[in-house]
Design a protein around this motif. Structure first.
Motif, PDB file in Angstrom:
ATOM      1  N   UNK A  64      46.123  20.118 -50.046  1.00 31.69           N
ATOM      2  CA  UNK A  64      47.016  19.383 -50.951  1.00 31.69           C
ATOM      3  C   UNK A  64      48.382  19.218 -50.285  1.00 31.69           C
ATOM      4  N   UNK A  65      48.881  20.314 -49.693  1.00 29.18           N
ATOM      5  CA  UNK A  65      50.190  20.264 -49.024  1.00 29.18           C
ATOM      6  C   UNK A  65      50.133  19.361 -47.794  1.00 29.18           C
ATOM      7  N   UNK A  66      49.072  19.515 -47.013  1.00 28.11           N
ATOM      8  CA  UNK A  66      48.949  18.738 -45.771  1.00 28.11           C
ATOM      9  C   UNK A  66      48.967  17.239 -46.053  1.00 28.11           C
ATOM     10  N   UNK A  67      48.383  16.846 -47.193  1.00 26.35           N
ATOM     11  CA  UNK A  67      48.300  15.423 -47.542  1.00 26.35           C
ATOM     12  C   UNK A  67      49.680  14.830 -47.826  1.00 26.35           C
ATOM     13  N   UNK A  68      50.682  15.687 -48.083  1.00 32.51           N
ATOM     14  CA  UNK A  68      52.034  15.195 -48.369  1.00 32.51           C
ATOM     15  C   UNK A  68      52.857  14.991 -47.093  1.00 32.51           C
ATOM     16  N   UNK A  69      52.326  15.380 -45.939  1.00 37.75           N
ATOM     17  CA  UNK A  69      53.126  15.374 -44.714  1.00 37.75           C
ATOM     18  C   UNK A  69      52.948  14.081 -43.927  1.00 37.75           C
ATOM     19  N   UNK A  70      54.026  13.702 -43.225  1.00 36.01           N
ATOM     20  CA  UNK A  70      53.908  12.527 -42.348  1.00 36.01           C
ATOM     21  C   UNK A  70      53.316  12.949 -40.995  1.00 36.01           C
ATOM     22  N   UNK A  71      53.165  12.006 -40.068  1.00 34.21           N
ATOM     23  CA  UNK A  71      52.450  12.235 -38.808  1.00 34.21           C
ATOM     24  C   UNK A  71      52.873  13.458 -38.018  1.00 34.21           C
ATOM     25  N   UNK A  72      54.167  13.539 -37.658  1.00 31.25           N
ATOM     26  CA  UNK A  72      54.620  14.640 -36.794  1.00 31.25           C
ATOM     27  C   UNK A  72      54.495  15.981 -37.501  1.00 31.25           C
ATOM     28  N   UNK A  75      50.918  17.045 -37.888  1.00 39.10           N
ATOM     29  CA  UNK A  75      50.397  17.516 -36.601  1.00 39.10           C
ATOM     30  C   UNK A  75      50.817  18.974 -36.347  1.00 39.10           C
ATOM     31  N   UNK A  76      52.099  19.271 -36.580  1.00 38.80           N
ATOM     32  CA  UNK A  76      52.585  20.642 -36.370  1.00 38.80           C
ATOM     33  C   UNK A  76      51.894  21.582 -37.360  1.00 38.80           C
ATOM     34  N   UNK A  77      51.838  21.156 -38.634  1.00 44.38           N
ATOM     35  CA  UNK A  77      51.245  22.021 -39.667  1.00 44.38           C
ATOM     36  C   UNK A  77      49.782  22.330 -39.394  1.00 44.38           C
ATOM     37  N   UNK A  78      49.080  21.372 -38.811  1.00 47.32           N
ATOM     38  CA  UNK A  78      47.641  21.565 -38.587  1.00 47.32           C
ATOM     39  C   UNK A  78      47.375  22.766 -37.670  1.00 47.32           C
ATOM     40  N   UNK A  79      48.377  23.164 -36.872  1.00 45.50           N
ATOM     41  CA  UNK A  79      48.187  24.285 -35.938  1.00 45.50           C
ATOM     42  C   UNK A  79      48.614  25.622 -36.530  1.00 45.50           C
ATOM     43  N   UNK A  80      49.169  25.595 -37.759  1.00 47.54           N
ATOM     44  CA  UNK A  80      49.732  26.824 -38.325  1.00 47.54           C
ATOM     45  C   UNK A  80      48.747  27.490 -39.279  1.00 47.54           C
ATOM     46  N   UNK A 182      57.156  25.507 -33.839  1.00 45.11           N
ATOM     47  CA  UNK A 182      58.104  24.400 -33.923  1.00 45.11           C
ATOM     48  C   UNK A 182      58.216  23.783 -35.307  1.00 45.11           C
ATOM     49  N   UNK A 183      57.865  24.560 -36.354  1.00 45.85           N
ATOM     50  CA  UNK A 183      57.986  24.037 -37.716  1.00 45.85           C
ATOM     51  C   UNK A 183      59.441  24.091 -38.167  1.00 45.85           C
ATOM     52  N   UNK A 184      60.088  25.240 -37.916  1.00 42.46           N
ATOM     53  CA  UNK A 184      61.460  25.466 -38.360  1.00 42.46           C
ATOM     54  C   UNK A 184      61.991  26.728 -37.687  1.00 42.46           C
ATOM     55  N   UNK A 185      63.320  26.773 -37.475  1.00 42.84           N
ATOM     56  CA  UNK A 185      63.906  27.936 -36.796  1.00 42.84           C
ATOM     57  C   UNK A 185      64.797  28.721 -37.740  1.00 42.84           C
TER      58      UNK A 185
END
Ligand SMILES: Cc1cc2nc3c(=O)[nH]c(=O)nc-3n(C[C@H](O)[C@H](O)[C@H](O)COP(=O)(O)O)c2cc1C
Length: 204
Positions: A64-72, A75-80, A182-185
């Motif tokens: 559900x959360x992933x569907x709200x995200x744009x491309x970049x 992509x980052x979220x898919x690895x977390x 690289x999601x957030x620092x």
């Protein structure tokens, strides 16, 4: 405090000795609370089928959360990795009961959330105590409260605040997972420090 880490991939699955679990829960239960209301409860979940049902629900909410995200971001979220529900040794669900010590909860009349703050302090105590015991803790919040209420038989007035994945770990990484991917620092302390008045700044 600096060694503490949110843990997902590092769990070994080995059992938590009963005496260690007891110490960690006692540390949580020693937390400060508004009006000494102690509005928390701890549900220790070991059952495989319960954990599997929760993990499946978390995966659905991840989508559900992933569907709200744009491309970049997608992509980052898919690895977390966002949970270690089955890899950890057990789950501890921490709940908030707003009726504990009510109606006259000393210090909560103007700020209802003070009860919830108290539960979060118990969770932080638990997290730090577990770290000192060499255990990892991973907070999972990708769930609907009603789902978890139903799964664990939690009454309607009680809020499940966290599912904590707990157990021995291979290591505790130096860097938070979200930072590593690289999601957030973590912000510099000076970015959140104000003197005398809350000064205007760009939020990041
Ligand atoms: C209220 C709360 C909810 C969180 N929910 C999740 C979650 O659902 N999944 C996850 O992987 N991490 C979750 N975290 C962990 C944070 O991502 C983590 O604390 C943050 O990235 C900083 O990393 P650190 O705790 O290792 O310092 C949560 C943390 C808090 C305080």
């Amino acid at each position: 405090m600096h060694r503490r880490r949110d843990t997902r991939a590092e769990f070994t699955g080995e059992p938590v000795p009963e005496a260690v679990l007891r110490r960690v829960l006692a540390a949580a239960h020693a937390a400060p609370s508004v009006g000494l209301s102690q509005p928390w409860d701890f549900v220790v979940v070991r059952d495989e089928s319960t954990r599997r049902a929760f993990r499946d629900h978390v995966h659905a909410e991840r989508s559900v959360f992933a569907a709200q995200l744009d491309g970049e971001r997608a992509e980052v979220f898919s690895r977390i990795k966002i949970e270690g529900v089955l890899e950890s040794s057990l789950g501890i669900v921490v709940t908030y009961d707003p009726e504990r010590g009510s109606p006259a909860v000393l210090g909560r009349h103007a700020i209802a959330d003070a009860g919830l703050y108290s539960v979060c302090l118990a969770i932080q105590n638990l997290w730090l105590a577990a770290t000192a015991e060499g255990l990892g803790v991973g907070w999972v919040s990708f769930y609907r409260e009603d789902f978890l209420r139903h799964l664990l038989g939690i009454p309607g007035r009680v809020r499940p605040v966290a599912w904590l994945c707990v157990g021995p770990v291979r290591n505790l990484p130096d860097t938070p997972d979200l930072e590593r991917h690289g999601w957030r620092s973590r912000l510099p302390l000076d970015d959140v420090l104000h003197q005398e008045r809350y000064s205007q700044r760009t939020s990041r």
